[in-house]
Scaffold this active site. Structure first.
Site, PDB file in Angstrom:
ATOM      1  N   LYS A  87      -5.188 -11.661  -6.552  1.00 36.57           N
ATOM      2  CA  LYS A  87      -6.505 -11.828  -5.950  1.00 36.57           C
ATOM      3  C   LYS A  87      -7.484 -10.818  -6.552  1.00 36.57           C
ATOM      4  O   LYS A  87      -7.127  -9.677  -6.828  1.00 36.57           O
ATOM      5  CB  LYS A  87      -6.387 -11.595  -4.444  1.00 36.57           C
ATOM      6  CG  LYS A  87      -7.652 -11.867  -3.653  1.00 36.57           C
ATOM      7  CD  LYS A  87      -7.387 -11.637  -2.162  1.00 36.57           C
ATOM      8  CE  LYS A  87      -8.661 -11.748  -1.371  1.00 36.57           C
ATOM      9  NZ  LYS A  87      -8.450 -11.434   0.058  1.00 36.57           N
TER      10      LYS A  87
ATOM     11  N   LYS B 113       0.825  -1.211   0.000  1.00 30.60           N
ATOM     12  CA  LYS B 113       0.000   0.000   0.000  1.00 30.60           C
ATOM     13  C   LYS B 113       0.859   1.261   0.000  1.00 30.60           C
ATOM     14  O   LYS B 113       0.487   2.261  -0.605  1.00 30.60           O
ATOM     15  CB  LYS B 113      -0.942  -0.002   1.214  1.00 30.60           C
ATOM     16  CG  LYS B 113      -2.090  -1.001   1.071  1.00 30.60           C
ATOM     17  CD  LYS B 113      -3.073  -0.899   2.208  1.00 30.60           C
ATOM     18  CE  LYS B 113      -4.232  -1.865   1.978  1.00 30.60           C
ATOM     19  NZ  LYS B 113      -5.267  -1.757   3.002  1.00 30.60           N
TER      20      LYS B 113
ATOM     21  N   LYS C  24     -11.645  -5.038  -5.705  1.00 34.07           N
ATOM     22  CA  LYS C  24     -12.387  -3.896  -6.247  1.00 34.07           C
ATOM     23  C   LYS C  24     -11.478  -2.682  -6.461  1.00 34.07           C
ATOM     24  O   LYS C  24     -11.881  -1.715  -7.084  1.00 34.07           O
ATOM     25  CB  LYS C  24     -13.562  -3.534  -5.337  1.00 34.07           C
ATOM     26  CG  LYS C  24     -13.201  -3.309  -3.885  1.00 34.07           C
ATOM     27  CD  LYS C  24     -14.448  -3.155  -3.030  1.00 34.07           C
ATOM     28  CE  LYS C  24     -14.133  -3.039  -1.559  1.00 34.07           C
ATOM     29  NZ  LYS C  24     -13.908  -4.305  -0.880  1.00 34.07           N
TER      30      LYS C  24
END
Length: 332
Positions: free
Chosen positions: A197, A115, A200
């Site tokens: 994976k 991130k 969204k």
């Protein structure tokens, strides 16, 4: 003799509409767990703000996720269903646990590394310490089992470490949670990159199917799903795209993968993808219909999350009072 049920905790961020990966890998399993365990299911809105959110969108997304939980089969009579920010004990415990968490542990978190690469302009302290809040979410309810995928095991390890560290320092206070890992169907991969994976947050919207996608959109995304040049329907590590689509087919049809492979022997990808689209559309139809009903009934949703917060807060405060007493805070 009456046996106390074990406690399960899990949560989902309201950072946008949920995908079929969230449904197959998490929410559908939660529905099954309700009869066997005491379940606490949470919309973790405080985790969502580690990246900037539009306030009105966050409010809408939070209610949407709550409605989708209910539409997918979470029963508020069987489970405690609530919104994280409605139970202040989560952040109160998080501060205590922050003072016991080593910087090195947080530096090693793989999700933080990923991130931080994507959010260099917004590299905030919350992004670094949110695993401690996640540990607090779990430990507050004396959770014994946490349904996790492989990508969340590291966070659960931190929760276990902190529980043991606190217990060793101040005497037994927290139960040490164990992972509850479902072997099959736990990871649905991106339709465009079957090594990643389904998420969204994927930059390519063709990589994921949302629970609220229309039949036309679902059909289009499945038709565009990455396959390979072999042209055979088989379940193996050389055909990751087809393997992923078979997992999705199996999850929505309740057929074994081996049966599906036999059914499409000698048939091309076009026929298989067309049938898969129909299976997914039919599987999502009852969820979408119930969701549409629920979002028009805001009063009902409000009752659910208020009742859930009251029940969650009762349990959470029992743990927090123990923690505060043991570390030396004067009772309020």
């Amino acid at each position: 003799m009456y046996m106390e049920k074990k406690i399960v905790f899990s949560g989902v961020q309201p950072s946008g509409a949920l995908t079929i990966g969230n449904y197959i890998g998490a929410i559908r399993n939660w529905v099954e767990l309700q009869d066997e365990y005491d379940c606490y299911y949470c919309v973790v809105d405080q985790h969502a703000i580690t990246v900037p959110q539009v306030p009105k969108d966050l409010r809408k997304n939070t209610l949407d996720v709550l409605a989708l939980f209910l539409a997918a089969g979470i029963d508020p009579e069987k489970s405690v269903l609530f919104i994280q920010s409605h139970v202040p004990a989560h952040t109160e415990l998080s501060w205590v646990l922050n003072t016991m968490t080593y910087m090195g542990q947080l530096n090693r978190m793989t999700q933080f590394k990923e991130k931080s690469r994507r959010a260099e302009e917004n590299l905030n302290a919350g992004l670094f310490t949110y695993p401690v809040l996640m540990a607090s979410d779990i430990l507050l309810y004396q959770t014994e089992l946490v349904p996790v995928g492989e990508d969340q095991k590291q966070h659960l390890e931190l929760a276990r470490d902190l529980a043991e560290r606190f217990n060793n320092r101040y005497s037994d206070t927290f139960k040490v949670p164990d992972p509850l890992i479902k072997e099959f169907g736990a990871r649905i991969m991106s339709l465009q990159d079957p090594t990643s994976k389904m998420s969204k947050s994927d930059f390519d919207e063709n990589g994921y199917i949302l629970l609220l996608d229309s039949p036309d959109v679902i059909t289009r995304k499945i038709k565009r799903a990455v396959t390979d040049s072999k042209g055979t329907i088989d379940y193996n590590e050389e055909q990751l795209g087809i393997k992923n689509l078979l997992n999705i087919y199996s999850a929505f049809s309740n057929e074994e993968v081996d049966e599906i492979v036999i059914k499409y022997e000698g048939q091309g990808y076009g026929k298989f993808k067309g049938d898969l689209a129909e299976v997914v559309i039919e599987g999502l139809k009852p969820i979408q219909e119930k969701y549409d009903y629920l979002v028009k009934n805001k009063d009902y949703l409000e009752k659910i999350y208020k009742d859930g917060a009251d029940r969650a807060a009762y349990q959470a405060m029992k743990t927090l009072r123990k923690v505060y007493k043991k570390i030396g805070f004067i009772p309020r």
